[in-house]
Design a protein around this motif. Sequence first.
Motif, short mmCIF file in Angstrom:
data_model
loop_
_atom_site.label_atom_id
_atom_site.label_comp_id
_atom_site.label_asym_id
_atom_site.label_seq_id
_atom_site.Cartn_x
_atom_site.Cartn_y
_atom_site.Cartn_z
N ILE A 49 0.85 -1.20 0.00
CA ILE A 49 0.00 0.00 0.00
C ILE A 49 0.88 1.25 0.00
N ALA A 50 0.57 2.19 -0.90
CA ALA A 50 1.28 3.47 -0.90
C ALA A 50 0.55 4.43 0.03
N CYS A 51 1.11 4.69 1.20
CA CYS A 51 0.47 5.59 2.15
C CYS A 51 0.55 7.04 1.66
N GLY A 52 1.72 7.42 1.11
CA GLY A 52 1.90 8.77 0.60
C GLY A 52 1.55 9.81 1.64
N ALA A 53 0.63 10.72 1.30
CA ALA A 53 0.25 11.80 2.21
C ALA A 53 -0.99 11.47 3.03
N MET A 54 -1.42 10.19 3.03
CA MET A 54 -2.63 9.80 3.79
C MET A 54 -2.53 10.18 5.26
N THR A 55 -3.66 10.51 5.85
CA THR A 55 -3.73 10.72 7.30
C THR A 55 -3.78 9.34 7.97
N PRO A 56 -3.48 9.25 9.27
CA PRO A 56 -3.59 7.96 9.96
C PRO A 56 -4.98 7.33 9.79
N GLU A 57 -6.04 8.16 9.79
CA GLU A 57 -7.41 7.65 9.64
C GLU A 57 -7.60 7.00 8.27
N LEU A 58 -7.09 7.65 7.23
CA LEU A 58 -7.23 7.11 5.87
C LEU A 58 -6.44 5.81 5.73
N LEU A 59 -5.22 5.78 6.28
CA LEU A 59 -4.41 4.56 6.20
C LEU A 59 -5.11 3.42 6.95
N ASP A 60 -5.68 3.73 8.09
CA ASP A 60 -6.41 2.75 8.89
C ASP A 60 -7.51 2.08 8.04
N ALA A 61 -8.29 2.92 7.34
CA ALA A 61 -9.38 2.42 6.50
C ALA A 61 -8.85 1.61 5.31
N GLU A 62 -7.72 2.08 4.74
CA GLU A 62 -7.15 1.41 3.56
C GLU A 62 -6.62 0.02 3.91
N ILE A 63 -5.93 -0.08 5.06
CA ILE A 63 -5.41 -1.39 5.48
C ILE A 63 -6.57 -2.35 5.76
N ALA A 64 -7.59 -1.85 6.46
CA ALA A 64 -8.76 -2.69 6.77
C ALA A 64 -9.43 -3.19 5.50
N ALA A 65 -9.57 -2.29 4.50
CA ALA A 65 -10.21 -2.66 3.24
C ALA A 65 -9.36 -3.67 2.45
N THR A 66 -8.04 -3.50 2.53
CA THR A 66 -7.14 -4.43 1.83
C THR A 66 -7.19 -5.81 2.49
N LYS A 67 -7.23 -5.81 3.81
CA LYS A 67 -7.32 -7.09 4.55
C LYS A 67 -8.58 -7.87 4.18
N ALA A 68 -9.66 -7.13 3.91
CA ALA A 68 -10.92 -7.77 3.55
C ALA A 68 -10.84 -8.45 2.18
N LEU A 69 -9.94 -7.94 1.32
CA LEU A 69 -9.82 -8.48 -0.04
C LEU A 69 -8.65 -9.47 -0.20
N ALA A 70 -7.60 -9.30 0.61
CA ALA A 70 -6.39 -10.09 0.44
C ALA A 70 -6.43 -11.38 1.26
N THR A 71 -6.04 -12.47 0.61
CA THR A 71 -5.94 -13.75 1.32
C THR A 71 -4.49 -14.05 1.67
N LYS A 72 -3.56 -13.21 1.15
CA LYS A 72 -2.12 -13.43 1.36
C LYS A 72 -1.50 -12.15 1.95
N PRO A 73 -0.26 -12.24 2.45
CA PRO A 73 0.37 -11.06 3.08
C PRO A 73 0.61 -9.90 2.12
N PHE A 74 0.58 -8.69 2.67
CA PHE A 74 0.93 -7.47 1.92
C PHE A 74 1.65 -6.53 2.88
N GLY A 75 2.27 -5.48 2.35
CA GLY A 75 3.00 -4.53 3.19
C GLY A 75 2.46 -3.12 3.06
N VAL A 76 3.06 -2.20 3.80
CA VAL A 76 2.68 -0.78 3.73
C VAL A 76 3.94 0.05 3.55
N ASN A 77 3.87 1.01 2.62
CA ASN A 77 4.98 1.92 2.37
C ASN A 77 4.69 3.26 3.03
N LEU A 78 5.60 3.72 3.90
CA LEU A 78 5.45 5.00 4.58
C LEU A 78 6.56 5.95 4.13
#
Length: 334
Positions: A49-78
């Motif tokens: 996930i490209a966090c870029g200029a996301m706020t902590p709230e936006l990143l929180d939502a993005e990780i949660a949404a990715t977890k709902a779709l992904a069956t395998k591991p992924f990472g986050v770029n800060l």
Amino acid sequence: MNHPLTAAAMARGTAFLGSETAILCGAMSWVSERNLVSAISNAGGFGVIACGAMTPELLDAEIAATKALATKPFGVNLITMHPQLMELIAVCAKHQVGHVVLAGGLPPKGSIEAIKEMGAKVVCFAPALTLAKKFIRSGVDALVIEGMEAGGHIGPVATSVLAQEILPEVAHEVPVFVAGGIGRGSAIAAYLEMGAAGVQLGTRFVCAHESIAHPAFKKAFLRGNARDAVASVQVDPRLPVIPVRALKNKGTEEFTAKQREVAALLDAGGIDMAEAQLQIEHFWAGALRRAVIDGDVENGSLMAGQSVGMVTREESAAEIIAALMDETEAALAR
């Protein structure tokens, strides 16, 4: 298809990532979000996930949404210069993200320790051998070495040179992933044979079916070739402009003109340095979003690597990874 030679050559990278292949997807702002990230991970690669200029709230939502779709591991770029970096790390900890990639300069004091404390692996970009060694001493778990052929913010050295300089010196200490200008499996095979644990590709995934990039943005990639992906010019050394590689368009020219205009204002004493820098930042900030999301390919920023000429059609993330693995296996078998 079975890829025994590639699997053996990538074993260290796949063990580190927890994925089937040691192919990372570069974190591209606005592009590397829940849909593409989960598709790449589910297809056996490693989405980030490209966090870029996301706020902590936006990143929180993005990780949660990715977890709902992904069956395998992924990472986050800060991004290391993000003013809320520590809060973003806390969000990653809350979601038990296994791998955090730090990009955009030296990580601030305490950030590497905070990520390791939450039990995640830390990956950093090393644009030079001295930095690679410094990162390893500070406890970084893996490195990405990215050459100037890459898209987006770039350093001055070519991938092949960085690989020759850095891999023999540090690849035995930590897994090293090579990035920048990789579009085919033959290049992946060459870097694996040089000691890389895996590779990172960004440009090659932009036109995946699962990428939310605007159809006009994808069309620009399908039309573009290597010589269209040019690095931005710094007009005045006083203005802090990290070069960005993108497809030539009106936006590229306007950025050069904007720098001239700001430099002239500085000379005339019309604005101070802080205001000058702010004007440059504001000009560029929305340019990528305009192109990726709104499809304004004339005035927006078409960040692309020189491998763009190898992107010839839209296909699924799974098809891209399968093709790269087949090509790598064929090259290693030669």
